[in-house]
Design a protein around this motif. Structure first.
Motif, PDB file in Angstrom:
ATOM      1  N   UNK A  43      -0.007   0.530   3.090  1.00  0.00           N
ATOM      2  CA  UNK A  43       0.909  -0.364   1.585  1.00  0.00           C
ATOM      3  C   UNK A  43      -0.119  -1.180   0.498  1.00  0.00           C
ATOM      4  N   UNK A  44      -0.416  -2.518   2.185  1.00  0.00           N
ATOM      5  CA  UNK A  44      -1.079  -3.062   1.404  1.00  0.00           C
ATOM      6  C   UNK A  44      -2.637  -2.946   1.107  1.00  0.00           C
ATOM      7  N   UNK A  45      -3.502  -1.970   1.375  1.00  0.00           N
ATOM      8  CA  UNK A  45      -4.723  -1.376   0.968  1.00  0.00           C
ATOM      9  C   UNK A  45      -4.904  -1.434  -0.749  1.00  0.00           C
ATOM     10  N   UNK A  46      -3.358  -0.507  -0.559  1.00  0.00           N
ATOM     11  CA  UNK A  46      -2.689  -0.071  -1.717  1.00  0.00           C
ATOM     12  C   UNK A  46      -2.324  -1.392  -2.595  1.00  0.00           C
ATOM     13  N   UNK A 100       8.140  -5.392  -0.155  1.00  0.00           N
ATOM     14  CA  UNK A 100       9.807  -7.158  -0.038  1.00  0.00           C
ATOM     15  C   UNK A 100       9.275  -7.957  -1.304  1.00  0.00           C
ATOM     16  N   UNK A 101       8.031  -8.155  -1.444  1.00  0.00           N
ATOM     17  CA  UNK A 101       7.603  -9.279  -3.017  1.00  0.00           C
ATOM     18  C   UNK A 101       8.268  -8.281  -4.486  1.00  0.00           C
ATOM     19  N   UNK A 102       8.715  -7.386  -4.028  1.00  0.00           N
ATOM     20  CA  UNK A 102       9.335  -6.846  -4.999  1.00  0.00           C
ATOM     21  C   UNK A 102       7.568  -6.426  -6.401  1.00  0.00           C
ATOM     22  N   UNK A 103       6.610  -6.107  -5.180  1.00  0.00           N
ATOM     23  CA  UNK A 103       5.499  -5.952  -6.224  1.00  0.00           C
ATOM     24  C   UNK A 103       4.755  -4.502  -5.194  1.00  0.00           C
ATOM     25  N   UNK A 104       4.756  -3.267  -6.078  1.00  0.00           N
ATOM     26  CA  UNK A 104       4.273  -2.197  -5.512  1.00  0.00           C
ATOM     27  C   UNK A 104       2.606  -1.806  -6.164  1.00  0.00           C
ATOM     28  N   UNK A 105       1.923  -2.465  -6.822  1.00  0.00           N
ATOM     29  CA  UNK A 105       0.710  -2.745  -6.450  1.00  0.00           C
ATOM     30  C   UNK A 105       0.535  -1.611  -7.977  1.00  0.00           C
ATOM     31  N   UNK A 106      -0.543  -1.638  -8.571  1.00  0.00           N
ATOM     32  CA  UNK A 106      -1.299  -1.060  -9.901  1.00  0.00           C
ATOM     33  C   UNK A 106      -0.189   0.597 -10.641  1.00  0.00           C
ATOM     34  N   UNK A 107       0.125   1.183  -9.307  1.00  0.00           N
ATOM     35  CA  UNK A 107       0.423   2.587  -9.841  1.00  0.00           C
ATOM     36  C   UNK A 107       1.842   2.427 -10.189  1.00  0.00           C
ATOM     37  N   UNK A 166       2.400   3.879  -5.582  1.00  0.00           N
ATOM     38  CA  UNK A 166       3.047   3.808  -4.077  1.00  0.00           C
ATOM     39  C   UNK A 166       2.741   4.686  -2.945  1.00  0.00           C
ATOM     40  N   UNK A 167       4.260   5.309  -3.509  1.00  0.00           N
ATOM     41  CA  UNK A 167       4.692   6.534  -2.304  1.00  0.00           C
ATOM     42  C   UNK A 167       3.995   7.380  -2.809  1.00  0.00           C
ATOM     43  N   UNK A 168       3.755   8.867  -3.815  1.00  0.00           N
ATOM     44  CA  UNK A 168       3.096   9.356  -3.783  1.00  0.00           C
ATOM     45  C   UNK A 168       1.738   8.939  -2.903  1.00  0.00           C
ATOM     46  N   UNK A 169       1.192   8.050  -3.248  1.00  0.00           N
ATOM     47  CA  UNK A 169      -0.319   7.989  -2.151  1.00  0.00           C
ATOM     48  C   UNK A 169      -0.314   7.923  -0.516  1.00  0.00           C
ATOM     49  N   UNK A 170       0.898   7.235  -0.769  1.00  0.00           N
ATOM     50  CA  UNK A 170       1.371   7.012   0.895  1.00  0.00           C
ATOM     51  C   UNK A 170       1.273   8.862   1.598  1.00  0.00           C
ATOM     52  N   UNK A 171       1.791   9.815   0.684  1.00  0.00           N
ATOM     53  CA  UNK A 171       2.059  11.316   0.920  1.00  0.00           C
ATOM     54  C   UNK A 171       1.088  11.443   0.614  1.00  0.00           C
ATOM     55  N   UNK A 172       0.295  11.442   0.012  1.00  0.00           N
ATOM     56  CA  UNK A 172      -1.202  11.789  -0.487  1.00  0.00           C
ATOM     57  C   UNK A 172      -2.233  12.157   0.785  1.00  0.00           C
ATOM     58  N   UNK A 173      -1.899  10.634   1.767  1.00  0.00           N
ATOM     59  CA  UNK A 173      -2.679  10.255   3.176  1.00  0.00           C
ATOM     60  C   UNK A 173      -2.193  10.852   3.941  1.00  0.00           C
ATOM     61  N   UNK A 174      -1.570  11.315   4.282  1.00  0.00           N
ATOM     62  CA  UNK A 174      -0.632  12.327   4.941  1.00  0.00           C
ATOM     63  C   UNK A 174      -1.673  13.925   4.596  1.00  0.00           C
TER      64      UNK A 174
END
Length: 109
Positions: free
Chosen positions: A55-58, A63-70, A75-83
């Motif tokens: 998540x930090x790499x994205x 916890x800070x309510x910051x989910x990155x540019x997407x 963010x969670x789609x990208x995590x799923x793609x990593x699998x």
């Protein structure tokens, strides 16, 4: 999902009409990581911080309510793609359930 993970791993990603996403990862019948953004950011499972590095790499800090540019869904789609779980672009509209992907076996520890 826990039964589906017996002897392997399973990932569940739920992004409904309401804001928020539920991401759950299980191995061998046990919930390893559960991440839920439907209200306040919540973590569950035996290793709730397992995906922090990814998540930090994205550029996300949930916890800070910051989910990155997407945003949180992206963010969670990208995590799923990593699998290796792919969600075709036409399914990203979230107007119906999507079943897709195959997980690699859990890495030996």
């Amino acid at each position: 999902m826990l039964r589906a993970s017996i002897g392997t791993a399973a990932l569940e990603l739920h992004a409904g009409e309401e804001p928020g996403v539920e991401f759950r990862y299980a191995e061998d019948g046990r919930l390893i990581t559960g991440l839920d953004t439907t209200e306040l950011f919540a973590r569950t499972g035996s290793d709730p911080y397992r995906f922090d590095t990814e998540m930090h790499a994205l550029d996300a800090r949930p916890e800070e309510d910051e989910y990155g540019p997407s945003g949180s869904r992206g963010l969670f789609y990208r995590l799923a793609e990593n699998f290796g779980v792919g969600v075709p672009e036409e399914d990203a509209r979230i107007d119906r359930p999507v079943l897709s992907g195959r997980l690699l076996p859990p890495a030996a520890r």
